[in-house]
Design a protein around this motif. Structure first.
Motif, PDB file in Angstrom:
ATOM      1  N   GLU A 173      -3.028  38.059   9.937  1.00 43.36           N
ATOM      2  CA  GLU A 173      -2.103  39.098   9.491  1.00 43.36           C
ATOM      3  C   GLU A 173      -0.655  38.586   9.540  1.00 43.36           C
ATOM      4  N   GLU A 174      -0.302  37.979  10.685  1.00 39.57           N
ATOM      5  CA  GLU A 174       1.053  37.433  10.881  1.00 39.57           C
ATOM      6  C   GLU A 174       1.407  36.449   9.752  1.00 39.57           C
ATOM      7  N   THR A 175       0.463  35.516   9.507  1.00 36.80           N
ATOM      8  CA  THR A 175       0.721  34.472   8.505  1.00 36.80           C
ATOM      9  C   THR A 175       0.907  35.083   7.122  1.00 36.80           C
ATOM     10  N   VAL A 176      -0.045  36.018   6.783  1.00 36.19           N
ATOM     11  CA  VAL A 176       0.031  36.645   5.456  1.00 36.19           C
ATOM     12  C   VAL A 176       1.366  37.373   5.292  1.00 36.19           C
ATOM     13  N   ARG A 177       1.782  38.073   6.382  1.00 33.65           N
ATOM     14  CA  ARG A 177       3.057  38.807   6.328  1.00 33.65           C
ATOM     15  C   ARG A 177       4.225  37.837   6.041  1.00 33.65           C
ATOM     16  N   SER A 178       4.168  36.663   6.691  1.00 36.11           N
ATOM     17  CA  SER A 178       5.270  35.714   6.499  1.00 36.11           C
ATOM     18  C   SER A 178       5.344  35.226   5.043  1.00 36.11           C
ATOM     19  N   PHE A 179       4.214  35.292   4.337  1.00 40.51           N
ATOM     20  CA  PHE A 179       4.183  34.867   2.931  1.00 40.51           C
ATOM     21  C   PHE A 179       4.566  35.993   1.978  1.00 40.51           C
ATOM     22  N   GLN A 180       4.288  37.217   2.455  1.00 40.49           N
ATOM     23  CA  GLN A 180       4.372  38.408   1.601  1.00 40.49           C
ATOM     24  C   GLN A 180       5.647  38.441   0.742  1.00 40.49           C
ATOM     25  N   HIS A 181       6.745  38.317   1.434  1.00 41.50           N
ATOM     26  CA  HIS A 181       8.039  38.473   0.803  1.00 41.50           C
ATOM     27  C   HIS A 181       8.240  37.429  -0.316  1.00 41.50           C
ATOM     28  N   GLN A 182       7.947  36.187   0.068  1.00 41.71           N
ATOM     29  CA  GLN A 182       8.111  35.039  -0.839  1.00 41.71           C
ATOM     30  C   GLN A 182       7.223  35.193  -2.091  1.00 41.71           C
ATOM     31  N   LEU A 183       5.971  35.680  -1.869  1.00 39.44           N
ATOM     32  CA  LEU A 183       5.038  35.792  -2.995  1.00 39.44           C
ATOM     33  C   LEU A 183       5.378  36.976  -3.893  1.00 39.44           C
ATOM     34  N   THR A 184       5.792  38.043  -3.246  1.00 40.26           N
ATOM     35  CA  THR A 184       6.167  39.216  -4.044  1.00 40.26           C
ATOM     36  C   THR A 184       7.301  38.829  -4.999  1.00 40.26           C
ATOM     37  N   ASP A 185       8.210  38.014  -4.493  1.00 43.45           N
ATOM     38  CA  ASP A 185       9.311  37.536  -5.339  1.00 43.45           C
ATOM     39  C   ASP A 185       8.789  36.837  -6.590  1.00 43.45           C
ATOM     40  N   LYS A 186       7.673  36.103  -6.384  1.00 45.81           N
ATOM     41  CA  LYS A 186       7.108  35.342  -7.529  1.00 45.81           C
ATOM     42  C   LYS A 186       6.190  36.215  -8.380  1.00 45.81           C
ATOM     43  N   GLY A 187       6.089  37.466  -8.025  1.00 41.94           N
ATOM     44  CA  GLY A 187       5.293  38.401  -8.825  1.00 41.94           C
ATOM     45  C   GLY A 187       3.847  38.489  -8.375  1.00 41.94           C
ATOM     46  N   PHE A 188       3.545  37.953  -7.187  1.00 40.46           N
ATOM     47  CA  PHE A 188       2.146  37.987  -6.707  1.00 40.46           C
ATOM     48  C   PHE A 188       1.862  39.253  -5.920  1.00 40.46           C
ATOM     49  N   ASN A 225      -2.417  27.068  -2.383  1.00 41.76           N
ATOM     50  CA  ASN A 225      -3.267  26.649  -3.508  1.00 41.76           C
ATOM     51  C   ASN A 225      -3.584  27.828  -4.420  1.00 41.76           C
ATOM     52  N   ALA A 226      -3.982  28.951  -3.801  1.00 46.67           N
ATOM     53  CA  ALA A 226      -4.332  30.147  -4.583  1.00 46.67           C
ATOM     54  C   ALA A 226      -3.168  30.502  -5.496  1.00 46.67           C
ATOM     55  N   CYS A 227      -1.998  30.365  -4.952  1.00 42.39           N
ATOM     56  CA  CYS A 227      -0.783  30.676  -5.690  1.00 42.39           C
ATOM     57  C   CYS A 227      -0.570  29.659  -6.829  1.00 42.39           C
ATOM     58  N   LYS A 228      -0.716  28.372  -6.481  1.00 40.50           N
ATOM     59  CA  LYS A 228      -0.468  27.298  -7.447  1.00 40.50           C
ATOM     60  C   LYS A 228      -1.443  27.334  -8.625  1.00 40.50           C
ATOM     61  N   TYR A 229      -2.722  27.643  -8.323  1.00 42.94           N
ATOM     62  CA  TYR A 229      -3.755  27.538  -9.371  1.00 42.94           C
ATOM     63  C   TYR A 229      -4.186  28.902  -9.906  1.00 42.94           C
ATOM     64  N   SER A 230      -3.270  29.873  -9.843  1.00 39.11           N
ATOM     65  CA  SER A 230      -3.624  31.219 -10.301  1.00 39.11           C
ATOM     66  C   SER A 230      -3.367  31.446 -11.781  1.00 39.11           C
ATOM     67  N   ASP A 231      -2.545  30.612 -12.325  1.00 37.90           N
ATOM     68  CA  ASP A 231      -2.198  30.761 -13.748  1.00 37.90           C
ATOM     69  C   ASP A 231      -1.593  32.152 -13.996  1.00 37.90           C
ATOM     70  N   ASP A 232      -2.173  32.925 -14.964  1.00 35.44           N
ATOM     71  CA  ASP A 232      -1.546  34.217 -15.291  1.00 35.44           C
ATOM     72  C   ASP A 232      -1.949  35.339 -14.345  1.00 35.44           C
ATOM     73  N   SER A 233      -3.074  35.184 -13.699  1.00 36.53           N
ATOM     74  CA  SER A 233      -3.513  36.246 -12.777  1.00 36.53           C
ATOM     75  C   SER A 233      -2.665  36.156 -11.511  1.00 36.53           C
ATOM     76  N   LYS A 234      -2.228  37.330 -10.994  1.00 36.02           N
ATOM     77  CA  LYS A 234      -1.287  37.260  -9.869  1.00 36.02           C
ATOM     78  C   LYS A 234      -1.814  37.998  -8.649  1.00 36.02           C
ATOM     79  N   ILE A 235      -3.127  37.985  -8.476  1.00 34.09           N
ATOM     80  CA  ILE A 235      -3.696  38.702  -7.320  1.00 34.09           C
ATOM     81  C   ILE A 235      -4.356  37.695  -6.376  1.00 34.09           C
ATOM     82  N   ILE A 236      -4.015  37.843  -5.078  1.00 31.63           N
ATOM     83  CA  ILE A 236      -4.667  36.998  -4.064  1.00 31.63           C
ATOM     84  C   ILE A 236      -5.191  37.934  -2.984  1.00 31.63           C
ATOM     85  N   GLU A 237      -6.463  37.711  -2.606  1.00 30.13           N
ATOM     86  CA  GLU A 237      -7.050  38.581  -1.571  1.00 30.13           C
ATOM     87  C   GLU A 237      -7.387  37.761  -0.349  1.00 30.13           C
ATOM     88  N   VAL A 238      -6.961  38.238   0.821  1.00 30.77           N
ATOM     89  CA  VAL A 238      -7.322  37.557   2.068  1.00 30.77           C
ATOM     90  C   VAL A 238      -8.149  38.555   2.874  1.00 30.77           C
TER      91      VAL A 238
END
Ligand code: ADP
Length: 697
Positions: A555-570, A600-613
């Motif tokens: 949870e902690e790790t995902v939260r630390s990514f949240q902000h950065q990924l949301t910025d990228k539209g994920f 990786n999930a982020c890098k190889y997602s192409d147009d789809s912008k959903i990642i599930e943990v």
């Protein structure tokens, strides 16, 4: 790069060909020539062996004839008088029985007239035996004359019989008595008294069998033939055939010395009767069969008789015939006469008269030559043929291949000039290669070739691997430098602008500060990855396992990514609905694993912008999965992506920045936790990396 690899591979192959394959080919050629020489040597040896065997066979045959001829000479010398009558039947027969190669024995008169002495002949060329003495007639002849008139002119059969009967009482020779009895039987037959006639013929058979009438017809023969015909008249077919069979037996045993026409007439009569009785029924069947068998045997003997008698037909000198036996001193001659071939031996004991043997050529070929070849030579290593002096094959073993070259051996000059041809049962080159002395070299050569082929394969394989690794390492350095360079440039530019006070807007200043922070985090993550990778490669990575709650760390790790990924539209979804028990793990390492997978999930997602943990409890421990809906991974690459520096070779992924060490770090960390990774991925649909970590290590 690719070109360089191809050149290097070509170089290896060229060195390999020059240093190993070429010398091997030369060795192979030398070995081949060696075996060919061996084969030639073998053939020469075989040739010599065949010459020796041929000589031995010749000597053995020669010895066989010597024994026969010596015995024959001894027999001639042991007789007191040089007369052709000195050979009794038994002496002759015994010689033929001991030596079946003798077909006939003959005497050569001074006028070169051949007389045969064989008792095996069915008929002879002899002239009338008891010729009439002419006038004045003897009393018996006078009686015969009168009775003949009564019988043949006046047809007074009874009176004729009476006359013969009255004459029988007188003082007659056995010849006359035989003739009278024969006439009586004949008259009884004419008078229609067959039983009486048969009786008379029986007594004729018993008492006058060897009396010849009309010069060359034996009474025994007449008696059997006539009584057989009388039985036929009386419809007693069994008696008829029995009588005829007994007659045939006596003809076959050369009971009488008859001439050809007597022989021919008698045999024709019997054949005629046989054909009449063909449908006579079951009771005569076996007798008829016996009769046919006897007639067949007689036919064979008849041929032999004809063959031997041809020699007696004309006057000639054997010595002057064109013989195909080179050595005259052997006194053997092989020549043609009246279409027949004769192989004869002439005894040279001239003071005892000129005597000779006629050899049976069939026996000579099949029993002497063939048996001697079998006895002396090993037929399993060769085939053979026997050719006459015109080259026609007279005898051979089976399966002679048409292209084989024979070793020719002439029989000795004292034998017919025939040639023995030996055909070695030639080995195929390969089998002779294996069987000869060269064989061991062949096996060694084969072994070397196999080893070299394996060597070439492994060398190419290793070189290929090394080249691939080198290429990956150099790719790694390029990408890593690039990865370092872009955040560093960004940080420097923004820091400069802030430092020089060129960003007056507070909001923009904040944005710059957070960008600097993000880029430096990315840098430190990259450095962490590289450091960890090198430690793990060197086996120096130390894990700090502690008890804790995995769900919390995730949870902690995902939260630390949240902000950065949301910025990228994920959209990063965290699925944490279960209560996860505490377990033992290295917190930092797990964080790094998650970071790498989400990255990786982020890098190889192409147009789809959903990642599930998702974190859940499974039988064997706790499962953490990171799922995306991006480009996916090809089936055949799903294992390879966990190797060092490997980057799936798709066009899109190549555009994405990466070092190829993220997943190997994940793999090694999971393995250090004694866990497992499962990957479900489909090209174009996304990937799901699932880690299963045990509760305790
Ligand atoms: P990289 O730095 O290239 O991402 P990784 O070791 O992390 O190196 O991954 C190795 C390769 O695996 C990647 O280059 C990529 O081709 C493939 N890969 C990893 N994760 C994913 C994913 N989520 N979707 C598609 N491909 C992936």
């Amino acid at each position: 790069m690719k070109k360089r690899r191809v050149i290097q591979r070509k170089k290896i192959i060229i060195y390999y060909v020059l240093a190993i394959v070429f010398p091997c080919i030369i060795l192979g050629i030398l070995a081949y020539r060696g075996v060919k020489n061996d084969q030639a040597l073998l053939e020469r040896e075989q040739g010599l062996t065949f010459q020796e065997s041929g000589q031995e066979i010749s000597n053995e045959i020669e010895a066989h004839f010597r024994v026969v001829e010596k015995s024959f000479d001894k027999l001639i010398i042991s007789r007191p008088k040089p007369d052709k009558d000195l050979f009794s039947d038994s002496v002759l027969n015994s010689l033929i029985t001991i030596f079946p190669v003798i077909e006939g024995i003959f005497h050569l008169s001074d006028k070169n007239k051949v007389s045969l002495l064989n008792q095996g002949l069915l008929y002879g060329s002899q002239k009338s035996k008891g010729s009439k003495s002419g006038y004045p007639f003897t009393p018996a002849e006078q009686t015969l004359e009168r009775a003949w008139k009564l019988e043949f002119i006046q047809n007074e059969y009874s009176k004729a019989i009476d006359l013969y009967r009255s004459a029988l009482g007188g003082n007659n020779t056995i010849q006359d008595q035989g003739e009278f009895n024969n006439a009586i039987a004949r008259l009884q037959k004419k008078l229609g008294r067959p039983k009486e006639a048969i009786k008379t013929y029986n007594s004729l058979l018993n008492n006058y069998s060897d009396v010849f009438i009309q010069g060359d017809i034996p009474l025994g023969m007449i008696a059997l033939l006539e009584s057989g015909l009388l039985y036929l008249e009386m419809k007693d077919t069994i008696q008829c055939l029995e009588t005829f069979n007994s007659l045939l037996n006596q003809i076959m045993d050369s009971r009488w010395s008859i001439n050809h026409s007597t022989f021919y007439n008698t045999i024709s009569k019997i054949k005629e009767t046989n054909s009449l009785l063909e449908d006579a029924g079951a009771e005569v069947e076996s007798l008829l069969k016996d009769s046919k068998m006897l007639l067949e045997n007689i036919r064979v003997l008849e041929q032999k008789s004809a063959y031997l008698l041809t020699l007696t037909n004309k006057t000639w000198s054997i010595q002057s015939e064109q013989s195909s036996i080179a050595d005259n001193s052997s006194n053997r001659y092989l020549f043609n006469n009246n279409g027949n071939s004769y192989f004869v031996f002439l005894s040279m004991l001239e003071e005892h008269g000129q005597w000779g043997l006629i050899y049976n050529q069939e026996y000579f070929l099949h029993n002497i030559i063939h048996t001697t070849i079998r006895k002396i030579a090993d037929e399993s290593i060769f085939n053979w043929e026997l050719a006459d002096n015109y080259g026609s094959i007279m005898l051979n073993s089976e399966n002679i291949s048409s292209n084989a070259i024979p070793v020719k051996v002439m029989l000795s000059p004292s034998l017919p000039s025939w040639t023995l041809l030996f055909y070695p049962k030639s080995e195929e080159f390969l089998s002779s290669f294996i069987q000869t002395r060269g064989g061991i070299f062949f096996y060694i050569f084969l072994l070397i070739v196999i080893i070299l082929a394996c060597g070439l394969f492994f060398t190419l394989y290793t070189v290929n691997n090394e080249l691939r690794l080198t290429r990956m390492k150099s790719n790694f350095i390029t990408t890593v430098s690039h990865e370092f360079k872009s955040p560093l440039t960004l940080i420097r530019q923004m820091a400069e602008m802030l430092d020089e006070g060129r960003v007056p807007d507070e909001n923009r200043q904040k944005k710059y500060y957070s960008s600097i922070l993000q880029e430096s985090e990315r840098l430190s993550h990259l450095i962490d990855n590289i450091l960890d990778f090198s430690k793990m490669e060197a086996g120096q990575k130390i894990f700090n396992f502690e008890e804790g709650n995995l769900a919390m760390v995730v949870e902690e790790t995902v939260r630390s990514f949240q902000h950065q990924l949301t910025d990228k539209g994920f959209q990063l979804k965290l699925n944490l609905h279960e209560v996860i028990p505490d377990s033992i793990f290295d917190k930092e390492a797990i964080r790094q694993v998650l970071q790498n997978l989400i990255d990786n999930a982020c890098k190889y997602s192409d147009d789809s912008k959903i990642i599930e943990v998702k974190v859940s409890k499974v039988d064997s421990g706790i499962s953490i999965s990171v799922k995306d809906f991006g480009i996916g991974i090809k089936k055949d690459e799903q294992d390879k992506i966990f190797s060092r520096f490997y980057r799936a070779g798709d066009e899109l992924t190549q555009k994405v920045k990466g070092s190829g060490i993220g997943l190997i770090i994940v793999k090694q960390i999971v393995e250090a936790h004694k866990g497992a990774i499962k990957l479900k991925s489909e090209l174009g649909k996304g990937s799901d990396f699932q880690l299963i970590l045990p509760l305790k290590i």
